[in-house]
Write an enzyme that holds these catalytic residues in place. Structure first.
Site, short mmCIF file in Angstrom:
data_model
loop_
_atom_site.label_atom_id
_atom_site.label_comp_id
_atom_site.label_asym_id
_atom_site.label_seq_id
_atom_site.Cartn_x
_atom_site.Cartn_y
_atom_site.Cartn_z
N SER A 251 -3.84 -2.88 -0.45
CA SER A 251 -2.73 -3.75 -0.04
C SER A 251 -3.23 -5.15 0.26
O SER A 251 -4.26 -5.30 0.93
CB SER A 251 -2.12 -3.13 1.23
OG SER A 251 -1.04 -3.90 1.67
N GLY A 252 -2.51 -6.16 -0.22
CA GLY A 252 -2.95 -7.54 -0.06
C GLY A 252 -3.11 -7.99 1.38
O GLY A 252 -4.08 -8.67 1.71
N HIS A 253 -2.16 -7.59 2.23
CA HIS A 253 -2.16 -8.20 3.56
C HIS A 253 -3.28 -7.72 4.48
O HIS A 253 -3.44 -8.21 5.59
CB HIS A 253 -0.79 -8.04 4.24
CG HIS A 253 -0.44 -6.69 4.74
ND1 HIS A 253 -0.46 -6.38 6.08
CD2 HIS A 253 -0.04 -5.57 4.11
CE1 HIS A 253 -0.06 -5.12 6.24
NE2 HIS A 253 0.20 -4.61 5.06
N THR B 191 10.36 -7.61 -12.02
CA THR B 191 9.74 -8.92 -12.26
C THR B 191 8.59 -9.14 -11.27
O THR B 191 8.73 -8.86 -10.07
CB THR B 191 10.79 -10.04 -12.13
OG1 THR B 191 11.81 -9.77 -13.10
CG2 THR B 191 10.20 -11.42 -12.37
N GLN C 210 -7.65 0.27 3.85
CA GLN C 210 -8.50 -0.34 4.88
C GLN C 210 -9.92 -0.62 4.40
O GLN C 210 -10.64 -1.38 5.04
CB GLN C 210 -8.56 0.56 6.14
CG GLN C 210 -7.25 0.64 6.89
CD GLN C 210 -6.81 -0.68 7.52
OE1 GLN C 210 -7.58 -1.64 7.62
NE2 GLN C 210 -5.55 -0.74 7.94
N ASN D 102 -7.46 3.94 9.38
CA ASN D 102 -6.97 2.68 9.92
C ASN D 102 -7.16 2.57 11.43
O ASN D 102 -7.26 1.47 11.97
CB ASN D 102 -5.50 2.45 9.56
CG ASN D 102 -4.66 3.68 9.77
OD1 ASN D 102 -4.93 4.73 9.20
ND2 ASN D 102 -3.62 3.56 10.58
N GLY E 221 0.82 -1.21 0.00
CA GLY E 221 0.00 0.00 0.00
C GLY E 221 0.85 1.26 0.00
O GLY E 221 0.53 2.25 -0.66
N THR E 222 1.94 1.23 0.73
CA THR E 222 2.82 2.40 0.83
C THR E 222 3.37 2.76 -0.56
O THR E 222 3.38 3.93 -0.95
CB THR E 222 3.98 2.10 1.80
OG1 THR E 222 3.41 1.76 3.07
CG2 THR E 222 4.90 3.30 1.96
N CYS F 104 3.33 5.40 23.43
CA CYS F 104 4.22 5.57 24.57
C CYS F 104 5.54 4.84 24.37
O CYS F 104 6.57 5.25 24.89
CB CYS F 104 3.56 5.07 25.84
SG CYS F 104 2.03 5.95 26.14
N1 PLP Z 1 -2.65 3.10 4.30
C1 PLP Z 1 -3.38 2.67 5.33
C2 PLP Z 1 -4.68 3.33 5.64
C3 PLP Z 1 -2.94 1.60 6.11
O1 PLP Z 1 -3.67 1.18 7.14
C4 PLP Z 1 -1.70 1.00 5.78
C5 PLP Z 1 -1.15 -0.09 6.61
O2 PLP Z 1 -1.49 -0.23 7.76
C6 PLP Z 1 -0.98 1.49 4.67
C7 PLP Z 1 -1.48 2.54 3.96
C8 PLP Z 1 0.32 0.87 4.26
O3 PLP Z 1 0.10 -0.36 3.63
P1 PLP Z 1 1.33 -1.40 3.51
O4 PLP Z 1 1.54 -1.96 4.86
O5 PLP Z 1 0.86 -2.43 2.54
O6 PLP Z 1 2.49 -0.63 2.99
#
Ligand code: PLP
Length: 393
Positions: A198-200, A236, A178, A150, A71-72, A324
């Site tokens: 994002s897949g995970h 790839t 999300q 998130n 996702g990033t 914290c």
């Molecule tokens: N954007 C949101 C709203 C997320 O919750 C997250 C991951 O927690 C990300 C982006 C980043 O995704 P990734 O972990 O696949 O880079």
């Protein structure tokens, strides 16, 4: 010890069907999908199928799907593409509650001279749309707003926001990491130009992401290299993960109804019971405009970390909204942006469920958490003085 996993906004378990679909592509069918031989060609065919499955989940066409690593990367690629294709525009409009994948990138770009408008949110985490419209200046290269938060699960009206951006000729990106797989998304019914996920977060593995780019949207690649992804993302292909993601998207499409009924029912059961049994507790964020699987609850006068540690002893996994452990003692930027009082923000816990959670698991948490909070509060000088003050009224 049995694990009760209520941290699905952090990551999800790879579904067994997804794992099964992936396994042959590690060892047996390891050909490069770009190869001329049919050993590679059969892998290319499976990638095409996966692209169709992914596109179907969000009502896109396969050509509009670019596979990335996470996702990033998708968020970075979308925002940087808009900046590269509109070089004369130097502003980015975003919000104060974005994930670091957008927030930290914008901070970095501010250091390079870009102007960043970070829209505030209201107490319930929602956007002030009037303020949003006011922020859409002609020098805006891109708007990037998350679909679902998130930490709180609060949903932004991104489809409406995309219409308003479009009327002003400004490209619109949404971080849907999300929301994808948790709520219905149909790209045929909106004007969003770019969307990341994002897949995970939807029972596919870590290390695979998607950037949707609407047909006709100007796009400048972030990773430059080979011809993969039609030259829009070199490198790839992560074949097993792409195939796994395809399967996960097919399953998510099938489970969307369950997500919005069974998962909501479990989430609400947990939320209602905790609020009823634990005094001085409250939900952070709008309770209607939010994801079906998320609740963020503050327990006043206790530290989130303490709660997590004691829940961990029972195998209960969740997340806290304070930081914290970083030594800053600062609550999360999301809760701060919502103006959640300090004593509430510190004791906030995010529970995020999945279709694999059961009623027994929820009841286990309902049984174990109230005594944990009571125990922590009995050690809290603030709570003791509040309790004494209440007793003397
Ligand atoms: N954007 C949101 C709203 C997320 O919750 C997250 C991951 O927690 C990300 C982006 C980043 O995704 P990734 O972990 O696949 O880079």
């Amino acid at each position: 010890m049995k694990i009760v996993y209520l941290d699905n906004n952090a990551t999800t378990q790879v579904a067994s069907e997804v794992l099964e679909a992936m396994l042959p592509y590690f060892h047996e069918y390891y050909g490069n999908p770009s190869s001329m031989h049919s050993f590679g060609g059969q892998v290319a065919r499976r990638i095409r199928e996966a692209r169709e499955q992914v596109a179907a989940l969000i009502g896109a066409t396969p050509d509009e799907i670019i596979f990335t690593s996470c996702g990033t990367e998708s968020d970075n690629a979308a925002i940087r593409s808009a900046l590269a294709t509109y070089p004369e525009r130097r502003r980015i409009v975003t919000s104060r509650v974005e994930h670091p994948a957008v927030k930290s990138l914008c901070a970095n770009l501010a250091g390079q001279g870009y102007r960043i408008t970070e829209l505030p949110v209201e107490k319930n985490g929602l956007l002030d749309m009037e303020q949003f419209v006011g922020s859409l200046t002609p020098d805006t290269a891109v708007v990037s707003l998350m679909w679902a938060n998130n930490e709180t699960g609060v949903l932004f009206p991104v489809e409406k926001a995309a219409d308003l951006s479009h009327e002003r000729g400004i490209p619109f990106h949404t971080d849907a990491v999300q929301s994808t797989g948790k709520i219905p998304i149909d790209m045929k019914k909106n004007m969003i130009d770019m969307l990341s996920f994002s897949g995970h977060k939807l029972h596919a593995p870590k290390g695979i992401g998607v950037l949707y780019v609407r047909k006709g949207t100007r796009f400048s690649p972030f990773l430059i290299g080979g011809h993969q992804e039609k030259g829009r993302r070199g490198g790839t292909e992560n074949t097993p993960s792409i195939i796994g993601l395809g399967k996960a998207c097919e399953l998510a499409a099938r489970h969307l109804d369950t997500e919005s009924s069974a998962v909501t029912r479990l989430r609400d059961r947990l939320e209602e019971a905790l609020l009823a049994r634990i005094p001085q507790s409250r939900v952070n964020g709008d309770i209607l405009q939010r994801l079906p699987n998320t609740t963020n609850i503050s327990f006043e006068f206790v530290e989130g970390e303490g709660i997590l540690l004691l829940m961990n002893e029972y195998g209960i996994c969740a997340s806290s909204g304070s930081a914290c452990t970083s030594g800053s003692l600062q609550p999360s930027h999301v809760l701060r942006a919502m103006g959640v009082p300090f004593t509430m923000a510190h004791g906030s816990i995010r529970f995020s469920l999945s279709i694999y959670n059961t009623e027994e698991e929820i009841d286990f948490v309902i049984e174990k958490l109230p005594p944990i909070i009571e125990r922590l509060r009995s050690m809290s000088p603030y709570w003791t003085s509040v309790a004494q003050a209440c007793a003397s009224v």
